[in-house]
Design a protein around this motif. Structure first.
Motif, PDB file in Angstrom:
ATOM      1  N   LEU A 125       3.830  14.720   3.641  1.00  0.00           N
ATOM      2  CA  LEU A 125       3.370  16.093   4.013  1.00  0.00           C
ATOM      3  C   LEU A 125       2.353  16.609   2.499  1.00  0.00           C
ATOM      4  CD1 LEU A 125       5.650  17.652   6.740  1.00  0.00           C
ATOM      5  CD2 LEU A 125       3.342  16.540   7.103  1.00  0.00           C
ATOM      6  N   GLN A 126       3.481  16.626   1.679  1.00  0.00           N
ATOM      7  CA  GLN A 126       2.920  17.103   0.359  1.00  0.00           C
ATOM      8  C   GLN A 126       1.508  16.261  -0.105  1.00  0.00           C
ATOM      9  OE1 GLN A 126       6.256  16.922  -2.242  1.00  0.00           O
ATOM     10  NE2 GLN A 126       7.245  18.829  -1.416  1.00  0.00           N
ATOM     11  N   LYS A 127       1.641  15.251  -0.024  1.00  0.00           N
ATOM     12  CA  LYS A 127       0.589  14.235  -0.364  1.00  0.00           C
ATOM     13  C   LYS A 127      -0.604  14.302   0.712  1.00  0.00           C
ATOM     14  CE  LYS A 127       3.264  11.292  -3.280  1.00  0.00           C
ATOM     15  NZ  LYS A 127       2.934  10.122  -4.054  1.00  0.00           N
ATOM     16  N   GLU A 128      -0.299  15.087   1.743  1.00  0.00           N
ATOM     17  CA  GLU A 128      -1.273  14.988   2.837  1.00  0.00           C
ATOM     18  C   GLU A 128      -1.927  13.698   3.127  1.00  0.00           C
ATOM     19  OE1 GLU A 128      -4.370  18.014   1.699  1.00  0.00           O
ATOM     20  OE2 GLU A 128      -2.933  19.475   1.512  1.00  0.00           O
ATOM     21  N   LEU A 129      -0.921  12.906   3.542  1.00  0.00           N
ATOM     22  CA  LEU A 129      -1.360  11.370   3.749  1.00  0.00           C
ATOM     23  C   LEU A 129      -0.992  10.878   5.314  1.00  0.00           C
ATOM     24  CD1 LEU A 129      -0.121   9.556   0.474  1.00  0.00           C
ATOM     25  CD2 LEU A 129      -2.528   9.865   1.620  1.00  0.00           C
ATOM     26  N   GLN A 130      -0.547  12.248   6.249  1.00  0.00           N
ATOM     27  CA  GLN A 130      -0.447  11.790   7.404  1.00  0.00           C
ATOM     28  C   GLN A 130      -1.419  11.265   8.530  1.00  0.00           C
ATOM     29  OE1 GLN A 130      -0.241  14.847   5.954  1.00  0.00           O
ATOM     30  NE2 GLN A 130      -0.225  16.596   7.343  1.00  0.00           N
ATOM     31  N   THR A 131      -2.449  11.162   7.854  1.00  0.00           N
ATOM     32  CA  THR A 131      -3.681  10.409   8.654  1.00  0.00           C
ATOM     33  C   THR A 131      -3.925   9.413   8.313  1.00  0.00           C
ATOM     34  OG1 THR A 131      -5.262  11.773   7.599  1.00  0.00           O
ATOM     35  CG2 THR A 131      -4.563  12.631   9.729  1.00  0.00           C
ATOM     36  N   ASP A 132      -3.424   8.755   6.935  1.00  0.00           N
ATOM     37  CA  ASP A 132      -3.594   7.559   6.472  1.00  0.00           C
ATOM     38  C   ASP A 132      -3.234   6.262   7.280  1.00  0.00           C
ATOM     39  OD1 ASP A 132      -3.943   5.969   3.646  1.00  0.00           O
ATOM     40  OD2 ASP A 132      -2.245   5.195   4.625  1.00  0.00           O
ATOM     41  N   THR A 133      -3.826   5.177   7.533  1.00  0.00           N
ATOM     42  CA  THR A 133      -3.486   3.931   8.488  1.00  0.00           C
ATOM     43  C   THR A 133      -2.281   3.331   8.072  1.00  0.00           C
ATOM     44  OG1 THR A 133      -4.907   2.610   7.236  1.00  0.00           O
ATOM     45  CG2 THR A 133      -6.055   3.795   9.205  1.00  0.00           C
ATOM     46  N   ASP A 134      -2.052   3.395   7.082  1.00  0.00           N
ATOM     47  CA  ASP A 134      -0.555   2.642   6.424  1.00  0.00           C
ATOM     48  C   ASP A 134       0.499   3.719   6.852  1.00  0.00           C
ATOM     49  OD1 ASP A 134      -1.849   0.269   5.256  1.00  0.00           O
ATOM     50  OD2 ASP A 134      -2.313   1.483   3.502  1.00  0.00           O
ATOM     51  N   VAL A 135       0.507   4.836   6.710  1.00  0.00           N
ATOM     52  CA  VAL A 135       1.299   5.820   6.710  1.00  0.00           C
ATOM     53  C   VAL A 135       1.812   6.129   8.181  1.00  0.00           C
ATOM     54  CG1 VAL A 135       1.859   8.348   6.351  1.00  0.00           C
ATOM     55  CG2 VAL A 135       0.896   6.938   4.551  1.00  0.00           C
ATOM     56  N   ILE A 136       0.711   5.942   8.776  1.00  0.00           N
ATOM     57  CA  ILE A 136       0.928   6.033  10.343  1.00  0.00           C
ATOM     58  C   ILE A 136       1.691   5.206  10.916  1.00  0.00           C
ATOM     59  CG2 ILE A 136      -0.463   5.941  12.553  1.00  0.00           C
ATOM     60  CD1 ILE A 136      -2.910   7.491  11.240  1.00  0.00           C
ATOM     61  N   LYS A 137       1.523   3.911  10.486  1.00  0.00           N
ATOM     62  CA  LYS A 137       2.484   2.486  10.814  1.00  0.00           C
ATOM     63  C   LYS A 137       3.913   3.109  10.668  1.00  0.00           C
ATOM     64  CE  LYS A 137      -1.182  -0.807  10.272  1.00  0.00           C
ATOM     65  NZ  LYS A 137      -1.592  -1.858   9.230  1.00  0.00           N
ATOM     66  N   LEU A 138       4.142   3.549   9.231  1.00  0.00           N
ATOM     67  CA  LEU A 138       5.440   4.041   9.078  1.00  0.00           C
ATOM     68  C   LEU A 138       6.006   4.949   9.806  1.00  0.00           C
ATOM     69  CD1 LEU A 138       7.630   3.239   6.878  1.00  0.00           C
ATOM     70  CD2 LEU A 138       6.906   4.923   5.379  1.00  0.00           C
ATOM     71  N   ASN A 187       0.819  -0.989   0.130  1.00  0.00           N
ATOM     72  CA  ASN A 187       0.077   0.159   0.076  1.00  0.00           C
ATOM     73  C   ASN A 187       0.908   1.263  -0.049  1.00  0.00           C
ATOM     74  OD1 ASN A 187      -2.491  -1.599  -0.005  1.00  0.00           O
ATOM     75  ND2 ASN A 187      -2.629  -1.185   2.206  1.00  0.00           N
ATOM     76  N   LEU A 188       1.997   1.397   0.865  1.00  0.00           N
ATOM     77  CA  LEU A 188       2.682   2.590   0.933  1.00  0.00           C
ATOM     78  C   LEU A 188       3.484   2.709  -0.509  1.00  0.00           C
ATOM     79  CD1 LEU A 188       4.314   1.492   4.176  1.00  0.00           C
ATOM     80  CD2 LEU A 188       2.886   3.675   3.732  1.00  0.00           C
ATOM     81  N   GLN A 189       3.861   1.440  -1.192  1.00  0.00           N
ATOM     82  CA  GLN A 189       4.645   1.686  -2.513  1.00  0.00           C
ATOM     83  C   GLN A 189       3.335   2.283  -3.472  1.00  0.00           C
ATOM     84  OE1 GLN A 189       6.271  -2.115  -3.097  1.00  0.00           O
ATOM     85  NE2 GLN A 189       8.077  -1.219  -3.027  1.00  0.00           N
ATOM     86  N   ARG A 190       2.230   1.793  -3.395  1.00  0.00           N
ATOM     87  CA  ARG A 190       1.043   2.151  -4.317  1.00  0.00           C
ATOM     88  C   ARG A 190       0.757   3.587  -4.201  1.00  0.00           C
ATOM     89  NH1 ARG A 190      -3.759   2.315  -3.169  1.00  0.00           N
ATOM     90  NH2 ARG A 190      -3.900   1.094  -1.426  1.00  0.00           N
ATOM     91  N   LYS A 191       0.892   4.122  -2.821  1.00  0.00           N
ATOM     92  CA  LYS A 191       0.519   5.482  -2.638  1.00  0.00           C
ATOM     93  C   LYS A 191       2.057   6.466  -2.961  1.00  0.00           C
ATOM     94  CE  LYS A 191      -2.449   3.793   0.825  1.00  0.00           C
ATOM     95  NZ  LYS A 191      -3.174   3.648   2.246  1.00  0.00           N
ATOM     96  N   GLY A 192       3.009   5.872  -3.340  1.00  0.00           N
ATOM     97  CA  GLY A 192       4.027   6.839  -3.613  1.00  0.00           C
ATOM     98  C   GLY A 192       4.876   6.950  -2.414  1.00  0.00           C
ATOM     99  N   ILE A 193       4.769   6.529  -1.395  1.00  0.00           N
ATOM    100  CA  ILE A 193       5.501   6.603  -0.025  1.00  0.00           C
ATOM    101  C   ILE A 193       6.716   6.027  -0.052  1.00  0.00           C
ATOM    102  CG2 ILE A 193       5.353   6.503   2.178  1.00  0.00           C
ATOM    103  CD1 ILE A 193       3.654   8.894   1.041  1.00  0.00           C
ATOM    104  N   LEU A 194       6.854   4.732  -0.391  1.00  0.00           N
ATOM    105  CA  LEU A 194       7.980   4.074  -0.575  1.00  0.00           C
ATOM    106  C   LEU A 194       8.377   3.764  -2.040  1.00  0.00           C
ATOM    107  CD1 LEU A 194       7.801   1.299   2.559  1.00  0.00           C
ATOM    108  CD2 LEU A 194       9.134   3.403   2.252  1.00  0.00           C
TER     109      LEU A 194
END
Length: 99
Positions: A67-80, A35-42
């Motif tokens: 921060l730029q993608k405003e994903l800091q409240t995404d459940t997958d991102v929170i774990k990372l 999911n993190l890869q699909r969202k462009g985080i990893l």
């Protein structure tokens, strides 16, 4: 599970975490990783089943991307981010070991 450990930017890369007595900080499962890869985080170049390193510069870049993608409240991102916060507190990077 992909296990993350604290590692200093100048420390050599060990073959396994116990070799340098690295501190375990947590892990993420395969679904979260993809999911993190699909969202462009990893980066898609990271492989869940291979070891990889995230130095302090890369950690900051990933956090800025979040921060730029405003994903800091995404459940997958929170774990990372929980793992990143521990590394930031210790002014260190992370190394991931697939098991």
């Amino acid at each position: 599970m992909l296990d993350f450990y604290i590692i200093g930017d100048n420390q050599m890369i060990p073959n396994y975490p116990e070799e340098l007595g690295l501190q375990f900080v947590g892990g993420i499962d395969y679904g979260t990783f993809k999911n993190l890869q699909r969202k462009g985080i990893l980066d898609k170049g990271f492989d869940y089943y291979s070891d990889f390193r995230l130095d302090t510069v890369l950690l900051k870049q990933i956090q800025e991307n979040i921060l730029q993608k405003e994903l800091q409240t995404d459940t997958d991102v929170i774990k990372l981010l929980q793992l990143f916060n521990i590394a930031n507190e210790k002014d260190s990077g992370l190394i991931a070991f697939g098991d």
